[in-house]
Motif scaffolding. Sequence first.
Motif, PDB file in Angstrom:
ATOM      1  N   MET A   1      42.649  38.208  42.536  1.00 46.08           N
ATOM      2  CA  MET A   1      41.966  37.522  41.762  1.00 46.08           C
ATOM      3  C   MET A   1      41.292  36.326  41.900  1.00 46.08           C
ATOM      4  O   MET A   1      42.250  35.397  42.367  1.00 46.08           O
ATOM      5  N   ARG A   2      40.168  36.233  42.358  1.00 46.11           N
ATOM      6  CA  ARG A   2      39.662  34.809  42.770  1.00 46.11           C
ATOM      7  C   ARG A   2      39.212  34.006  41.420  1.00 46.11           C
ATOM      8  O   ARG A   2      38.683  34.590  40.536  1.00 46.11           O
ATOM      9  N   ALA A   3      39.038  32.729  41.742  1.00 42.52           N
ATOM     10  CA  ALA A   3      38.444  32.042  40.714  1.00 42.52           C
ATOM     11  C   ALA A   3      37.003  31.880  40.702  1.00 42.52           C
ATOM     12  O   ALA A   3      36.362  32.431  41.929  1.00 42.52           O
ATOM     13  N   VAL A   4      36.488  32.172  39.451  1.00 52.91           N
ATOM     14  CA  VAL A   4      34.829  32.044  39.488  1.00 52.91           C
ATOM     15  C   VAL A   4      34.367  30.880  38.934  1.00 52.91           C
ATOM     16  O   VAL A   4      35.015  30.064  38.206  1.00 52.91           O
ATOM     17  N   THR A   5      33.104  30.575  39.246  1.00 53.28           N
ATOM     18  CA  THR A   5      32.570  29.172  38.903  1.00 53.28           C
ATOM     19  C   THR A   5      31.872  29.635  37.423  1.00 53.28           C
ATOM     20  O   THR A   5      30.747  30.357  37.432  1.00 53.28           O
ATOM     21  N   PRO A   6      32.277  29.000  36.339  1.00 57.73           N
ATOM     22  CA  PRO A   6      31.527  29.175  35.173  1.00 57.73           C
ATOM     23  C   PRO A   6      29.822  28.637  35.440  1.00 57.73           C
ATOM     24  O   PRO A   6      29.679  27.738  35.979  1.00 57.73           O
ATOM     25  N   SER A   7      29.239  29.760  34.776  1.00 57.86           N
ATOM     26  CA  SER A   7      27.577  29.518  35.077  1.00 57.86           C
ATOM     27  C   SER A   7      27.126  28.557  33.973  1.00 57.86           C
ATOM     28  O   SER A   7      25.990  28.119  34.313  1.00 57.86           O
TER      29      SER A   7
ATOM     30  N   CYS B   1      33.423  35.634  32.420  1.00 58.92           N
ATOM     31  CA  CYS B   1      33.411  36.626  33.192  1.00 58.92           C
ATOM     32  C   CYS B   1      34.152  36.621  34.263  1.00 58.92           C
ATOM     33  O   CYS B   1      33.746  35.714  35.140  1.00 58.92           O
ATOM     34  N   GLU B   2      35.140  37.256  34.794  1.00 59.89           N
ATOM     35  CA  GLU B   2      35.950  36.973  36.045  1.00 59.89           C
ATOM     36  C   GLU B   2      35.366  37.560  37.191  1.00 59.89           C
ATOM     37  O   GLU B   2      35.617  37.511  38.409  1.00 59.89           O
TER      38      GLU B   2
ATOM     39  N   PRO C   1      34.587  44.235  34.226  1.00 54.02           N
ATOM     40  CA  PRO C   1      35.619  44.651  32.984  1.00 54.02           C
ATOM     41  C   PRO C   1      36.513  43.479  32.524  1.00 54.02           C
ATOM     42  O   PRO C   1      37.113  43.577  31.589  1.00 54.02           O
ATOM     43  N   ILE C   2      36.658  42.273  33.324  1.00 51.43           N
ATOM     44  CA  ILE C   2      37.550  41.497  32.985  1.00 51.43           C
ATOM     45  C   ILE C   2      37.037  40.088  32.327  1.00 51.43           C
ATOM     46  O   ILE C   2      36.119  39.632  33.141  1.00 51.43           O
ATOM     47  N   ILE C   3      37.563  39.739  31.501  1.00 50.65           N
ATOM     48  CA  ILE C   3      37.202  38.348  30.893  1.00 50.65           C
ATOM     49  C   ILE C   3      38.506  37.590  30.567  1.00 50.65           C
ATOM     50  O   ILE C   3      39.442  37.975  30.667  1.00 50.65           O
ATOM     51  N   LYS C   4      38.083  36.263  30.516  1.00 48.72           N
ATOM     52  CA  LYS C   4      39.102  35.334  30.278  1.00 48.72           C
ATOM     53  C   LYS C   4      38.630  34.474  29.408  1.00 48.72           C
ATOM     54  O   LYS C   4      37.562  33.885  29.294  1.00 48.72           O
ATOM     55  N   SER C   5      39.631  33.765  28.339  1.00 46.01           N
ATOM     56  CA  SER C   5      39.213  32.857  27.681  1.00 46.01           C
ATOM     57  C   SER C   5      38.646  31.747  28.219  1.00 46.01           C
ATOM     58  O   SER C   5      39.227  31.185  29.067  1.00 46.01           O
ATOM     59  N   PHE C   6      37.398  31.079  27.495  1.00 41.44           N
ATOM     60  CA  PHE C   6      37.012  29.596  28.162  1.00 41.44           C
ATOM     61  C   PHE C   6      37.386  28.649  27.323  1.00 41.44           C
ATOM     62  O   PHE C   6      36.852  27.515  27.353  1.00 41.44           O
ATOM     63  N   GLU C   7      38.466  28.843  26.421  1.00 40.40           N
ATOM     64  CA  GLU C   7      38.854  27.690  25.326  1.00 40.40           C
ATOM     65  C   GLU C   7      39.604  26.885  26.101  1.00 40.40           C
ATOM     66  O   GLU C   7      40.704  27.492  26.891  1.00 40.40           O
ATOM     67  N   PRO C   8      39.665  25.660  25.935  1.00 40.21           N
ATOM     68  CA  PRO C   8      40.745  24.563  26.448  1.00 40.21           C
ATOM     69  C   PRO C   8      42.126  24.942  26.193  1.00 40.21           C
ATOM     70  O   PRO C   8      42.319  25.371  25.087  1.00 40.21           O
ATOM     71  N   GLY C   9      43.005  24.989  27.176  1.00 39.13           N
ATOM     72  CA  GLY C   9      44.389  25.325  26.815  1.00 39.13           C
ATOM     73  C   GLY C   9      44.901  26.863  26.713  1.00 39.13           C
ATOM     74  O   GLY C   9      45.891  27.325  26.469  1.00 39.13           O
ATOM     75  N   GLU C  10      43.837  27.749  26.786  1.00 40.94           N
ATOM     76  CA  GLU C  10      44.001  29.252  26.487  1.00 40.94           C
ATOM     77  C   GLU C  10      43.935  29.853  28.181  1.00 40.94           C
ATOM     78  O   GLU C  10      42.858  29.533  28.753  1.00 40.94           O
TER      79      GLU C  10
ATOM     80  N   LEU D   1      43.068  46.068  27.335  1.00 35.33           N
ATOM     81  CA  LEU D   1      44.545  45.449  27.728  1.00 35.33           C
ATOM     82  C   LEU D   1      44.344  44.047  27.650  1.00 35.33           C
ATOM     83  O   LEU D   1      43.284  43.378  28.186  1.00 35.33           O
ATOM     84  N   PHE D   2      45.354  43.224  27.027  1.00 36.70           N
ATOM     85  CA  PHE D   2      45.452  42.023  26.885  1.00 36.70           C
ATOM     86  C   PHE D   2      46.359  41.528  27.939  1.00 36.70           C
ATOM     87  O   PHE D   2      47.350  41.870  27.862  1.00 36.70           O
ATOM     88  N   VAL D   3      46.138  40.353  28.733  1.00 31.23           N
ATOM     89  CA  VAL D   3      46.845  39.754  29.622  1.00 31.23           C
ATOM     90  C   VAL D   3      47.229  38.406  29.105  1.00 31.23           C
ATOM     91  O   VAL D   3      46.368  37.550  28.798  1.00 31.23           O
ATOM     92  N   GLU D   4      48.498  37.967  28.871  1.00 32.70           N
ATOM     93  CA  GLU D   4      49.030  36.845  28.423  1.00 32.70           C
ATOM     94  C   GLU D   4      48.149  35.591  29.167  1.00 32.70           C
ATOM     95  O   GLU D   4      47.836  34.621  28.953  1.00 32.70           O
ATOM     96  N   THR D   5      48.422  35.476  30.700  1.00 33.63           N
ATOM     97  CA  THR D   5      48.286  34.630  31.690  1.00 33.63           C
ATOM     98  C   THR D   5      47.472  35.379  32.700  1.00 33.63           C
ATOM     99  O   THR D   5      47.939  35.996  33.197  1.00 33.63           O
ATOM    100  N   LEU D   6      46.060  34.956  32.816  1.00 33.61           N
ATOM    101  CA  LEU D   6      45.526  35.523  34.176  1.00 33.61           C
ATOM    102  C   LEU D   6      45.416  34.989  35.260  1.00 33.61           C
ATOM    103  O   LEU D   6      45.180  33.443  35.424  1.00 33.61           O
TER     104      LEU D   6
END
Length: 78
Positions: A1-7, A27-28, A54-63, A73-78
């Motif tokens: 999983m590579r880091a993406v730059t938020p658009s 979107c990851e 298919p994969i998203i991540k929370s964009f909220e601070p601290g999540e 499927l939920f993943v606690e830490t991505l």
Amino acid sequence: MRAVTPSADGCEECLKTGDAWVHLRLCETCGHVGCCDSSPNRHATKHFQQTRHPIIKSFEPGEEWGYCYADDLFVETL
Ligand SMILES: [Zn+2]
Ligand SMILES: [Zn+2]
């Protein structure tokens, strides 16, 4: 999983139309920022339906949790 730059700093589509959102999802695959299913426009889910990313991540601070639409499927830490 590579880091993406938020658009964007907010939901791309809602920023264009001036709509409000509740929470943001990143979107990851491509870095698209969209709003969650509690938001009126649900752009994160629409982005998956249009792109099949298919994969998203929370964009909220601290999540750190993520979610995979394809596997429902939920993943606690991505
Ligand atoms: Zn939106
Ligand atoms: Zn994407």
